[in-house]
Design a protein around this motif. Sequence first.
Motif, PDB file in Angstrom:
ATOM      1  N   TRP A 136       0.839  -1.190   0.000  1.00 17.66           N
ATOM      2  CA  TRP A 136       0.000   0.000   0.000  1.00 17.66           C
ATOM      3  C   TRP A 136       0.880   1.248   0.000  1.00 17.66           C
ATOM      4  O   TRP A 136       0.806   2.085   0.874  1.00 17.66           O
ATOM      5  N   GLY A 137       1.756   1.359  -0.974  1.00 20.07           N
ATOM      6  CA  GLY A 137       2.629   2.521  -1.098  1.00 20.07           C
ATOM      7  C   GLY A 137       1.990   3.570  -1.979  1.00 20.07           C
ATOM      8  O   GLY A 137       0.825   3.462  -2.361  1.00 20.07           O
ATOM      9  N   ALA A 138       2.781   4.576  -2.317  1.00 14.34           N
ATOM     10  CA  ALA A 138       2.273   5.670  -3.136  1.00 14.34           C
ATOM     11  C   ALA A 138       1.759   5.165  -4.482  1.00 14.34           C
ATOM     12  O   ALA A 138       0.762   5.660  -5.006  1.00 14.34           O
ATOM     13  N   LEU A 139       2.428   4.138  -5.022  1.00 16.67           N
ATOM     14  CA  LEU A 139       2.042   3.634  -6.338  1.00 16.67           C
ATOM     15  C   LEU A 139       0.670   2.981  -6.325  1.00 16.67           C
ATOM     16  O   LEU A 139      -0.159   3.255  -7.173  1.00 16.67           O
ATOM     17  N   ALA A 140       0.466   2.110  -5.332  1.00 14.82           N
ATOM     18  CA  ALA A 140      -0.805   1.409  -5.254  1.00 14.82           C
ATOM     19  C   ALA A 140      -1.937   2.410  -5.024  1.00 14.82           C
ATOM     20  O   ALA A 140      -3.032   2.261  -5.572  1.00 14.82           O
ATOM     21  N   GLN A 141      -1.654   3.462  -4.234  1.00 15.33           N
ATOM     22  CA  GLN A 141      -2.677   4.471  -3.979  1.00 15.33           C
ATOM     23  C   GLN A 141      -3.018   5.234  -5.254  1.00 15.33           C
ATOM     24  O   GLN A 141      -4.187   5.495  -5.547  1.00 15.33           O
ATOM     25  N   ARG A 142      -1.972   5.593  -6.019  1.00 12.64           N
ATOM     26  CA  ARG A 142      -2.205   6.300  -7.270  1.00 12.64           C
ATOM     27  C   ARG A 142      -3.009   5.421  -8.222  1.00 12.64           C
ATOM     28  O   ARG A 142      -3.916   5.871  -8.904  1.00 12.64           O
ATOM     29  N   LEU A 143      -2.654   4.130  -8.253  1.00 12.17           N
ATOM     30  CA  LEU A 143      -3.359   3.181  -9.117  1.00 12.17           C
ATOM     31  C   LEU A 143      -4.829   3.096  -8.735  1.00 12.17           C
ATOM     32  O   LEU A 143      -5.715   3.180  -9.587  1.00 12.17           O
ATOM     33  N   ALA A 144      -5.078   2.955  -7.420  1.00 13.07           N
ATOM     34  CA  ALA A 144      -6.455   2.796  -6.942  1.00 13.07           C
ATOM     35  C   ALA A 144      -7.279   4.045  -7.247  1.00 13.07           C
ATOM     36  O   ALA A 144      -8.424   3.955  -7.699  1.00 13.07           O
ATOM     37  N   LEU A 145      -6.679   5.222  -7.037  1.00 14.03           N
ATOM     38  CA  LEU A 145      -7.405   6.474  -7.264  1.00 14.03           C
ATOM     39  C   LEU A 145      -7.720   6.671  -8.748  1.00 14.03           C
ATOM     40  O   LEU A 145      -8.837   7.049  -9.118  1.00 14.03           O
ATOM     41  N   SER A 146      -6.744   6.376  -9.615  1.00 17.43           N
ATOM     42  CA  SER A 146      -6.966   6.609 -11.037  1.00 17.43           C
ATOM     43  C   SER A 146      -7.976   5.613 -11.591  1.00 17.43           C
ATOM     44  O   SER A 146      -8.604   5.852 -12.612  1.00 17.43           O
ATOM     45  N   LEU A 147      -8.134   4.490 -10.907  1.00 16.73           N
ATOM     46  CA  LEU A 147      -9.144   3.518 -11.301  1.00 16.73           C
ATOM     47  C   LEU A 147     -10.519   3.923 -10.754  1.00 16.73           C
ATOM     48  O   LEU A 147     -11.531   3.821 -11.430  1.00 16.73           O
ATOM     49  N   ALA A 148     -10.511   4.414  -9.513  1.00 15.66           N
ATOM     50  CA  ALA A 148     -11.770   4.644  -8.798  1.00 15.66           C
ATOM     51  C   ALA A 148     -12.559   5.822  -9.357  1.00 15.66           C
ATOM     52  O   ALA A 148     -13.785   5.755  -9.439  1.00 15.66           O
TER      53      ALA A 148
ATOM     54  N   VAL B 104     -16.405   5.243 -10.339  1.00 13.36           N
ATOM     55  CA  VAL B 104     -17.520   5.764  -9.543  1.00 13.36           C
ATOM     56  C   VAL B 104     -18.404   6.642 -10.421  1.00 13.36           C
ATOM     57  O   VAL B 104     -19.639   6.527 -10.414  1.00 13.36           O
ATOM     58  N   ALA B 105     -17.773   7.494 -11.236  1.00 14.63           N
ATOM     59  CA  ALA B 105     -18.538   8.337 -12.149  1.00 14.63           C
ATOM     60  C   ALA B 105     -19.395   7.476 -13.068  1.00 14.63           C
ATOM     61  O   ALA B 105     -20.581   7.754 -13.288  1.00 14.63           O
ATOM     62  N   GLY B 106     -18.792   6.400 -13.591  1.00 12.00           N
ATOM     63  CA  GLY B 106     -19.510   5.504 -14.487  1.00 12.00           C
ATOM     64  C   GLY B 106     -20.663   4.804 -13.798  1.00 12.00           C
ATOM     65  O   GLY B 106     -21.747   4.656 -14.369  1.00 12.00           O
TER      66      GLY B 106
ATOM     67  N   VAL C  45     -17.862   0.663 -21.226  1.00 12.08           N
ATOM     68  CA  VAL C  45     -17.052   1.790 -21.692  1.00 12.08           C
ATOM     69  C   VAL C  45     -16.379   2.500 -20.510  1.00 12.08           C
ATOM     70  O   VAL C  45     -15.174   2.765 -20.538  1.00 12.08           O
ATOM     71  N   PHE C  46     -17.148   2.791 -19.457  1.00 13.83           N
ATOM     72  CA  PHE C  46     -16.550   3.476 -18.314  1.00 13.83           C
ATOM     73  C   PHE C  46     -15.478   2.616 -17.653  1.00 13.83           C
ATOM     74  O   PHE C  46     -14.426   3.114 -17.244  1.00 13.83           O
ATOM     75  N   TYR C  47     -15.734   1.315 -17.540  1.00 18.03           N
ATOM     76  CA  TYR C  47     -14.722   0.437 -16.943  1.00 18.03           C
ATOM     77  C   TYR C  47     -13.464   0.410 -17.807  1.00 18.03           C
ATOM     78  O   TYR C  47     -12.343   0.475 -17.293  1.00 18.03           O
ATOM     79  N   GLY C  48     -13.671   0.352 -19.129  1.00 19.92           N
ATOM     80  CA  GLY C  48     -12.521   0.382 -20.044  1.00 19.92           C
ATOM     81  C   GLY C  48     -11.717   1.658 -19.888  1.00 19.92           C
ATOM     82  O   GLY C  48     -10.490   1.632 -19.838  1.00 19.92           O
ATOM     83  N   LEU C  49     -12.412   2.799 -19.770  1.00 20.63           N
ATOM     84  CA  LEU C  49     -11.709   4.076 -19.600  1.00 20.63           C
ATOM     85  C   LEU C  49     -10.960   4.112 -18.269  1.00 20.63           C
ATOM     86  O   LEU C  49      -9.846   4.636 -18.189  1.00 20.63           O
ATOM     87  N   ALA C  50     -11.577   3.541 -17.228  1.00 15.02           N
ATOM     88  CA  ALA C  50     -10.909   3.495 -15.921  1.00 15.02           C
ATOM     89  C   ALA C  50      -9.622   2.685 -16.020  1.00 15.02           C
ATOM     90  O   ALA C  50      -8.572   3.095 -15.501  1.00 15.02           O
ATOM     91  N   LEU C  51      -9.690   1.534 -16.693  1.00 17.35           N
ATOM     92  CA  LEU C  51      -8.496   0.692 -16.845  1.00 17.35           C
ATOM     93  C   LEU C  51      -7.431   1.418 -17.656  1.00 17.35           C
ATOM     94  O   LEU C  51      -6.246   1.406 -17.317  1.00 17.35           O
ATOM     95  N   LEU C  52      -7.871   2.079 -18.724  1.00 14.09           N
ATOM     96  CA  LEU C  52      -6.939   2.813 -19.574  1.00 14.09           C
ATOM     97  C   LEU C  52      -6.228   3.886 -18.754  1.00 14.09           C
ATOM     98  O   LEU C  52      -5.021   4.092 -18.862  1.00 14.09           O
ATOM     99  N   ASN C  53      -7.003   4.564 -17.912  1.00 18.16           N
ATOM    100  CA  ASN C  53      -6.457   5.619 -17.072  1.00 18.16           C
ATOM    101  C   ASN C  53      -5.467   5.067 -16.047  1.00 18.16           C
ATOM    102  O   ASN C  53      -4.432   5.666 -15.780  1.00 18.16           O
ATOM    103  N   ALA C  54      -5.789   3.899 -15.477  1.00 15.42           N
ATOM    104  CA  ALA C  54      -4.937   3.324 -14.437  1.00 15.42           C
ATOM    105  C   ALA C  54      -3.719   2.622 -15.017  1.00 15.42           C
ATOM    106  O   ALA C  54      -2.739   2.372 -14.312  1.00 15.42           O
ATOM    107  N   SER C  55      -3.769   2.306 -16.313  1.00 15.14           N
ATOM    108  CA  SER C  55      -2.728   1.445 -16.877  1.00 15.14           C
ATOM    109  C   SER C  55      -1.349   2.103 -16.862  1.00 15.14           C
ATOM    110  O   SER C  55      -0.341   1.418 -16.913  1.00 15.14           O
TER     111      SER C  55
END
Lengths: 99, 212
Positions: free
Chosen positions: B109-121, B125-127, B149-159
């Motif tokens: 649960w470092g900075a990376l995992a947090q950034r990943l979770a936020l960019s996915l979330a 949530v919006a979707g 589509v929203f899930y795909g965009l979330a994954l793209l954003n988190a990737s």
Amino acid sequence: MKHLIHTLNKAFDHRVRLGVMAVLMANEVVSFTELKEALDLTDGNLASHVAALEKAGYVAVSKQFVGKKPNTTYAASAEGKEAFQAHLLALEKLLRSGS
Amino acid sequence: MMKPTVDPLAQLTEIRTIMERSSRFISLSGLSGVGAGLVALAGAGIGHWYLRGEYGPGGFLHLLESTASERLRLLPFLVLLAGGMVVAALVVACFFTIRRARAAGQQLWGALAQRLALSLAIPLVAGGVFCLALYWQGATSLVVPGLLVFYGLALLNASKYTLDEIRWLGLTQIVLGLVTIALPGAGLLMFALGFGLGHIGYGLLMYSRYER
């Protein structure tokens, strides 16, 4: 061969400093703790090398407070990014001429 | 420590490794994807079975043309099912990824995992809210495309913070979502295809690439 070695930047003449610059190239802003964890170093070791990079003007340091806890973050300066790129290029040149 | 003679290859390799490790959360396990996919298949199955019980053989098709009061009546079941699937998928995904991070020694649960979770979330949530509104307003046929589509965009954003396969999984979901707009009757099937088989496929791919 010899003159090529001299094109390498002295400021990066240590693996910790190379590591610090590598992390700062890949991430915009990084805290001291993140930097320490990414490179698996002790506080003192990291601090002295970051100070050297700061003195060279390659790393910009900013200190804020999060509540009462001090939080120091680091970023590569434009100059630092340029110097690191040049260093990578010099390494590649060395590699090509060496084999 | 560095010797006076420079080994440029070792330096370049190490720099690349550090840049990669410090900017990407690489402990994501392929088995997390497989687990989430199985949860999605089970969820689609439950939904199919429930709607058939309610409306007979054309269960899902009936939902597409349902009246406002019917949609209201079905809402608790659908929200419960969707919520249950999200929770179950998260639990399964976290289990395998925690296991892998421990084995690899990467901080969990470092900075990376947090950034990943936020960019996915954020897109997720919006979707979720958006698709709930689509359902509420009677645009039922757009719910499954919207979710994909929203899930795909979330994954793209988190990737950008994790393994490259996630980008391709995201693009796959977006394409499936857009195709589903033209095939509203196949919505439940496309849901199973995207969230179920998509996760399982990419999960197995990631597993065979990085964890064996």
